[in-house]
Design a protein around this motif. Structure first.
Motif, PDB file in Angstrom:
ATOM      1  N   CYS A  90      -1.704   7.931   7.108  1.00  0.00           N
ATOM      2  CA  CYS A  90      -2.349   8.214   5.827  1.00  0.00           C
ATOM      3  C   CYS A  90      -3.823   8.531   6.051  1.00  0.00           C
ATOM      4  O   CYS A  90      -4.394   9.436   5.447  1.00  0.00           O
ATOM      5  CB  CYS A  90      -2.207   7.034   4.867  1.00  0.00           C
ATOM      6  SG  CYS A  90      -0.494   6.632   4.509  1.00  0.00           S
TER       7      CYS A  90
ATOM      8  N   CYS B 268       2.638   7.158   3.902  1.00  0.00           N
ATOM      9  CA  CYS B 268       3.524   6.000   3.842  1.00  0.00           C
ATOM     10  C   CYS B 268       4.175   5.933   2.457  1.00  0.00           C
ATOM     11  O   CYS B 268       3.796   6.658   1.542  1.00  0.00           O
ATOM     12  CB  CYS B 268       2.758   4.715   4.134  1.00  0.00           C
ATOM     13  SG  CYS B 268       1.661   4.182   2.823  1.00  0.00           S
TER      14      CYS B 268
ATOM     15  N   VAL C  55      -2.793   2.542   6.681  1.00  0.00           N
ATOM     16  CA  VAL C  55      -1.800   3.142   7.580  1.00  0.00           C
ATOM     17  C   VAL C  55      -2.418   4.371   8.270  1.00  0.00           C
ATOM     18  O   VAL C  55      -3.041   5.210   7.626  1.00  0.00           O
ATOM     19  CB  VAL C  55      -0.523   3.536   6.804  1.00  0.00           C
ATOM     20  CG1 VAL C  55       0.480   4.237   7.715  1.00  0.00           C
ATOM     21  CG2 VAL C  55       0.094   2.302   6.160  1.00  0.00           C
TER      22      VAL C  55
ATOM     23  N   CYS D  29       1.883   5.328  -0.438  1.00  0.00           N
ATOM     24  CA  CYS D  29       1.017   6.467  -0.756  1.00  0.00           C
ATOM     25  C   CYS D  29       1.795   7.616  -1.388  1.00  0.00           C
ATOM     26  O   CYS D  29       1.228   8.401  -2.155  1.00  0.00           O
ATOM     27  CB  CYS D  29       0.261   6.926   0.488  1.00  0.00           C
ATOM     28  SG  CYS D  29      -1.034   5.754   0.947  1.00  0.00           S
TER      29      CYS D  29
ATOM     30  N   ARG E  74       1.459   6.618  -4.761  1.00  0.00           N
ATOM     31  CA  ARG E  74       0.061   6.772  -5.194  1.00  0.00           C
ATOM     32  C   ARG E  74      -0.267   8.242  -5.453  1.00  0.00           C
ATOM     33  O   ARG E  74      -1.087   8.566  -6.311  1.00  0.00           O
ATOM     34  CB  ARG E  74      -0.897   6.241  -4.121  1.00  0.00           C
ATOM     35  CG  ARG E  74      -0.901   4.733  -4.042  1.00  0.00           C
ATOM     36  CD  ARG E  74      -1.688   4.270  -2.845  1.00  0.00           C
ATOM     37  NE  ARG E  74      -1.623   2.821  -2.727  1.00  0.00           N
ATOM     38  CZ  ARG E  74      -1.652   2.170  -1.585  1.00  0.00           C
ATOM     39  NH1 ARG E  74      -1.746   2.829  -0.445  1.00  0.00           N
ATOM     40  NH2 ARG E  74      -1.581   0.861  -1.551  1.00  0.00           N
TER      41      ARG E  74
HETATM   42 ZN   LIG Z   1      -0.514   4.935   2.970  1.00  0.00          ZN
END
Ligand SMILES: [Zn+2]
Ligand SMILES: [Zn+2]
Length: 442
Positions: free
Chosen positions: A239, A217, A236, A220, A223
């Motif tokens: 993920c 997502c 999600v 992420c 991230r």
């Molecule tokens: Zn995610």
């Protein structure tokens, strides 16, 4: 006459549910979204949980500390880490009239660490075992069971690097949850490595996930660069699929971290605590190192994380430059309390309702109630001097255990009528030694 009426009336009195149905509140100013009231009929559970925490934690040598609700924003951005959900989107931050950026505490650890440094608690004894109970604030999407003002019980050990402390904290946590009455608990543990070995793992994870980054997502994707470990916490589905067979941190920890992890496990075994290894538990906060743990409950069928915590040997350096190791946990009280059964013991009812008739009866009721209050007996009376029928209705509505009826005639004879509201029986008892008689029953 009064005497007769009192006796006959009380005898014929049947419990009725004639409480008026609550009307829709017309109040215009309501509590803010995500902020809730804890009403008297719920507060018993809170008091029970808090009292149990105090008892268990103090038995383990922890001392309570009370910390401010507001802190400088910097404490949390440095302590918790810039690239966390808490700091990025969940903090209640505002500028005060003096132009300072302040934040309502989103958690307690950073504040406790700040206080430990500010008051130089380490000069007395480097080891500090502290706990605090109170509200925290996060601007999260309101949903069932999630609040923007929520309560935590937080316990920390500062100044001990030895993993014996890790096990001690975990043992205290599990024993506390058991004492509160939670069932079907599962303790999950993991090691997150240290400053020496974690970067290597982070790289490994980043490489692994980069190959799958199309499935991640938007959050992420970001991230992945800032802190790929946090992808484990993403809800999600794509993920979750991407990280399903990701490399495990325990396979990359250095020999020293491995040795410490082994000792934690050994001490848990020694204490008779069972645990499972959960390599996917990485904790959302940047400051965690080495031991991480969570306790989940299967009481309501599905898995409910009740609490979590871990070791954070880098936090103090972030906020104060001193090298102080720490380990602790935070328990979300709303979740914990939602797992407690609706039991009668959590609700308080008056021990006694004193129903009085006539001038003398009312005076005697006031005198008696005052004395009982001082002896810890919850006694209620009718302030409006209504009819006996209406007084008994109120005694019933309040769920009083006993009712004491003071009729004028009976008083003249030095007697009163004590009615057992549950058993629906009653008897005449002498006024002399009444307090002792009542205390024996209540
Ligand atoms: Zn995610
Ligand atoms: Zn290491």
């Amino acid at each position: 006459m009064v005497t007769l009426c009192a006796m006959r009336f009380a005898l014929c009195y049947f419990l009725t549910n004639d409480m008026e149905a609550p009307k829709e509140s017309k109040i215009e100013i309501k509590a803010i979204r995500g902020f809730s009231d804890i009403l008297p009929d719920q507060v018993g559970k809170w008091q029970f949980v808090e009292a149990t925490a105090r008892e268990v934690f103090e038995g383990f040598g922890f001392s309570e500390m009370r910390i401010p609700i507001l802190e400088r924003t910097e404490l949390f951005t440095r302590g918790i880490g810039e690239a966390t959900d808490i700091v990025e989107k969940e903090m209640y931050t505002f500028t005060d009239r003096g132009g300072n950026s302040l934040t309502l505490r989103p958690e307690a650890t950073a504040s406790l660490a700040r206080a430990y440094l500010e008051h130089q608690m380490y000069t007395f004894d480097p080891v500090a075992k502290l706990y605090t109970i109170g509200p925290m604030f996060r601007y999260e999407r309101p949903q069932k069971g999630r609040f923007r003002q929520f309560y935590q019980i937080d316990a920390e050990v500062f100044g001990v690097e030895n993993p014996v402390a890790d096990a001690e904290v975990i043992i205290m946590l599990v024993r506390f949850l058991e004492r509160v009455g939670l069932e079907k608990l599962e303790l999950q543990i993991n090691s997150l490595g240290c400053r020496a070995c974690r970067p290597g793992y982070r790289e490994e994870l980043r490489n692994f996930l980069t190959k799958k980054s199309f499935g991640l997502c938007e959050d992420c994707q970001r991230r992945l660069q800032a802190n790929p470990l946090r992808i484990f916490d993403c809800k999600v589905e794509t993920c979750q699929e991407a990280i399903a067979d990701a490399p495990k941190v325990v396979d990359f920890i250095c020999p020293e971290c491995q040795g410490r992890f082994d000792q934690v496990k050994e001490n848990l075994n020694m204490a008779g605590l069972s645990y499972v290894l959960n390599p996917r538990m990485v904790r959302g906060l940047d400051y965690y190192t080495r031991t991480a743990f969570e306790v989940v409950s299967y009481q309501l069928g599905s898995q409910n994380a009740v609490t979590g915590g871990g070791r954070y040997d880098n936090l103090f350096q972030e906020i104060g430059g001193l090298d102080v190791p720490g380990i602790g946990f935070a328990i979300g009280m709303e979740r914990l309390i939602s797992l407690l059964p609706e039991e009668k013991k959590f609700i308080r009812y008056p021990h006694l309702f004193v129903a009085a008739l006539g001038e003398e009866g009312f005076k005697e009721a006031c005198r008696l109630v005052n004395q009982l209050h001082l002896q810890g007996v919850w006694a209620e009376l009718d302030y409006e001097r209504k009819s006996l029928k209406s007084q008994m209705r109120r005694a019933n509505k309040l769920n009083a255990r006993y009712a004491l009826i003071l009729g004028e005639e009976e008083l003249k004879q030095g007697k009163a009528v004590l009615r057992d509201m549950e058993g629906k029986t009653q008897e005449e008892i002498p006024m002399e030694g009444l307090i002792d008689t009542l205390r024996k029953r209540i």
